[in-house]
Design a protein around this motif. Structure first.
Motif, mmCIF file in Angstrom:
data_model
loop_
_atom_site.group_PDB
_atom_site.id
_atom_site.type_symbol
_atom_site.label_atom_id
_atom_site.label_comp_id
_atom_site.label_asym_id
_atom_site.label_seq_id
_atom_site.Cartn_x
_atom_site.Cartn_y
_atom_site.Cartn_z
ATOM 1 N N GLU A 39 0.838 -1.202 0.000
ATOM 2 C CA GLU A 39 0.000 0.000 0.000
ATOM 3 C C GLU A 39 0.877 1.257 0.000
ATOM 4 O OE1 GLU A 39 1.114 -1.090 4.088
ATOM 5 O OE2 GLU A 39 0.164 -2.214 2.461
ATOM 6 N N HIS A 40 0.236 2.372 -0.330
ATOM 7 C CA HIS A 40 0.827 3.712 -0.242
ATOM 8 C C HIS A 40 1.977 3.938 -1.226
ATOM 9 C CE1 HIS A 40 -1.674 3.993 3.235
ATOM 10 N NE2 HIS A 40 -0.922 3.185 3.973
ATOM 11 N N TYR A 43 6.821 3.281 -5.013
ATOM 12 C CA TYR A 43 8.120 3.360 -4.384
ATOM 13 C C TYR A 43 9.197 3.168 -5.456
ATOM 14 C CZ TYR A 43 5.269 2.444 -0.244
ATOM 15 O OH TYR A 43 4.312 2.499 0.731
ATOM 16 N N ARG A 56 11.712 7.418 -3.923
ATOM 17 C CA ARG A 56 10.661 7.415 -2.908
ATOM 18 C C ARG A 56 10.853 6.150 -2.093
ATOM 19 N NH1 ARG A 56 4.932 6.345 -2.011
ATOM 20 N NH2 ARG A 56 4.073 8.049 -0.744
ATOM 21 N N PRO A 58 10.482 3.296 0.798
ATOM 22 C CA PRO A 58 9.457 2.722 1.674
ATOM 23 C C PRO A 58 9.927 2.878 3.118
ATOM 24 C CG PRO A 58 10.810 0.971 0.763
ATOM 25 C CD PRO A 58 11.323 2.258 0.173
ATOM 26 N N ARG A 60 8.971 3.441 7.587
ATOM 27 C CA ARG A 60 8.067 3.385 8.738
ATOM 28 C C ARG A 60 8.266 4.664 9.532
ATOM 29 N NH1 ARG A 60 9.165 -1.193 10.452
ATOM 30 N NH2 ARG A 60 7.314 -2.289 9.747
ATOM 31 N N ARG A 65 3.113 4.060 11.205
ATOM 32 C CA ARG A 65 2.569 4.025 9.849
ATOM 33 C C ARG A 65 3.675 3.730 8.845
ATOM 34 N NH1 ARG A 65 1.530 8.548 7.782
ATOM 35 N NH2 ARG A 65 2.603 9.776 9.372
ATOM 36 N N THR A 66 3.306 3.056 7.740
ATOM 37 C CA THR A 66 4.243 2.874 6.632
ATOM 38 C C THR A 66 3.806 3.753 5.472
ATOM 39 O OG1 THR A 66 3.014 0.982 5.756
ATOM 40 C CG2 THR A 66 4.813 0.517 7.310
ATOM 41 N N GLY A 67 4.757 4.109 4.649
ATOM 42 C CA GLY A 67 4.468 4.966 3.504
ATOM 43 C C GLY A 67 5.738 5.301 2.753
ATOM 44 N N GLY A 68 5.697 6.351 1.967
ATOM 45 C CA GLY A 68 6.840 6.739 1.161
ATOM 46 C C GLY A 68 7.405 8.077 1.587
ATOM 47 N N TYR A 69 8.720 8.243 1.362
ATOM 48 C CA TYR A 69 9.401 9.486 1.702
ATOM 49 C C TYR A 69 10.357 9.819 0.558
ATOM 50 C CZ TYR A 69 10.561 12.896 5.385
ATOM 51 O OH TYR A 69 10.683 14.032 6.140
#
Length: 215
Positions: A39-40, A43, A56, A58, A60, A65-69
Motif C-alpha cells: 500500500e501507499h 516506491y 521514494r 518505503p 516506517r 505508519r508505513t508509507g513513502g518518503y
C-alpha cells in the motif's frame, strides 16, 4: 512486495551499490524498510538523469505508519562543489539566473561533479567555466548539506585566489560579475541581497579561518 513497477529493480540495485544511503542508525525516527509495502506506493526510483536521482523510499514513520518518503540523491555519488573566489582580497560574485526560483541571484561558482571527478577538480572546472581569469591557489574549507529535509548529498566548499575574471556576459545564465571589498560585501548581506546557501556557508567558513576577505 509487488514487482509490477520496473523502478523497483533500479532501486534495489542502488541499495546494493550504495548501502551508506540506506542505513537505519539507532534512534533514527524514520526507518527505511527492507521491502516495498503493498500500500501507499509508488516506491523506488521515480526519476534519474546524469545529475540527480529522485527516490521514494518505503519507510516506517515514528507512529508506526508505513508509507513513502522522497529524497533527492546525486547520481555521480557527489553533490558537487562550490568555491569562494577572491581577487586581491576582494570577493568575486556572479549574478546567475536560477530556474528553480525564477530569479537572479548573487552567488559563488558551483556545480555538480562529472562522473569520476573529485570535488576539487569540480571546483577548478567551475571557476574556469564561470569566471576564467586563472587560479593561483585553492583550499578546501568545509562541507554543506544544502537541505537536510530533501537532499541526500553533501557539497564540498572551497576558497580560491583567482586572477581577473574574463568570462563574457551571458555564459550559463550569468549576466554580471561583481568584485567586493569587505564593507561592500557586508552591506549586501545586511540588505538581504545574498540569499544563496552555498555562498553564505562559504563566507562563514572563510571568516572562521581568517581567509580573505576576512583576513
Amino acid at each position: 512486495m509487488t514487482d509490477a513497477d520496473p523502478n523497483h529493480d533500479a532501486y534495489e540495485a542502488l541499495r546494493r551499490s550504495r548501502p551508506d544511503l540506506f542505513v537505519n542508525p539507532p534512534g533514527g525516527h524514520v526507518q527505511i524498510l527492507p521491502e516495498f509495502p503493498d500500500e501507499h506506493g509508488p516506491y523506488g526510483i521515480r526519476y534519474r538523469d546524469p545529475y540527480v536521482t529522485v527516490v521514494r523510499d518505503p519507510v516506517r514513520f515514528p507512529d508506526g505508519r508505513t508509507g513513502g518518503y522522497l529524497r533527492i540523491l546525486h547520481t555521480s555519488g557527489s553533490a558537487g562543489a562550490a568555491v569562494l573566489p577572491v581577487r586581491d582580497g576582494r570577493v568575486v560574485l556572479i549574478r546567475h539566473f536560477r530556474h528553480a526560483t525564477r530569479r537572479w541571484h548573487w552567488e559563488i561558482p558551483r556545480g555538480f561533479c562529472d562522473p569520476g571527478e573529485t570535488p576539487e577538480q569540480n571546483a577548478r572546472r567551475e571557476l574556469a567555466e564561470e569566471l576564467g581569469g586563472g587560479l593561483h591557489r585553492i583550499e578546501h574549507i568545509g562541507r554543506l548539506h544544502t537541505d537536510t529535509g530533501l537532499y541526500g548529498g553533501v557539497v564540498d566548499l572551497f576558497w580560491a585566489a583567482v586572477g581577473e575574471p574574463t568570462r563574457p556576459s551571458g555564459h550559463e545564465g550569468i549576466n554580471d560579475i561583481l568584485t567586493l571589498d569587505l564593507p561592500a560585501l557586508t552591506a549586501m548581506l545586511e540588505r538581504g541581497e545574498i540569499t544563496d546557501s552555498f555562498t553564505l556557508a562559504a563566507l562563514l567558513h572563510a571568516q572562521a579561518r581568517g581567509l580573505a576577505p576576512y583576513g
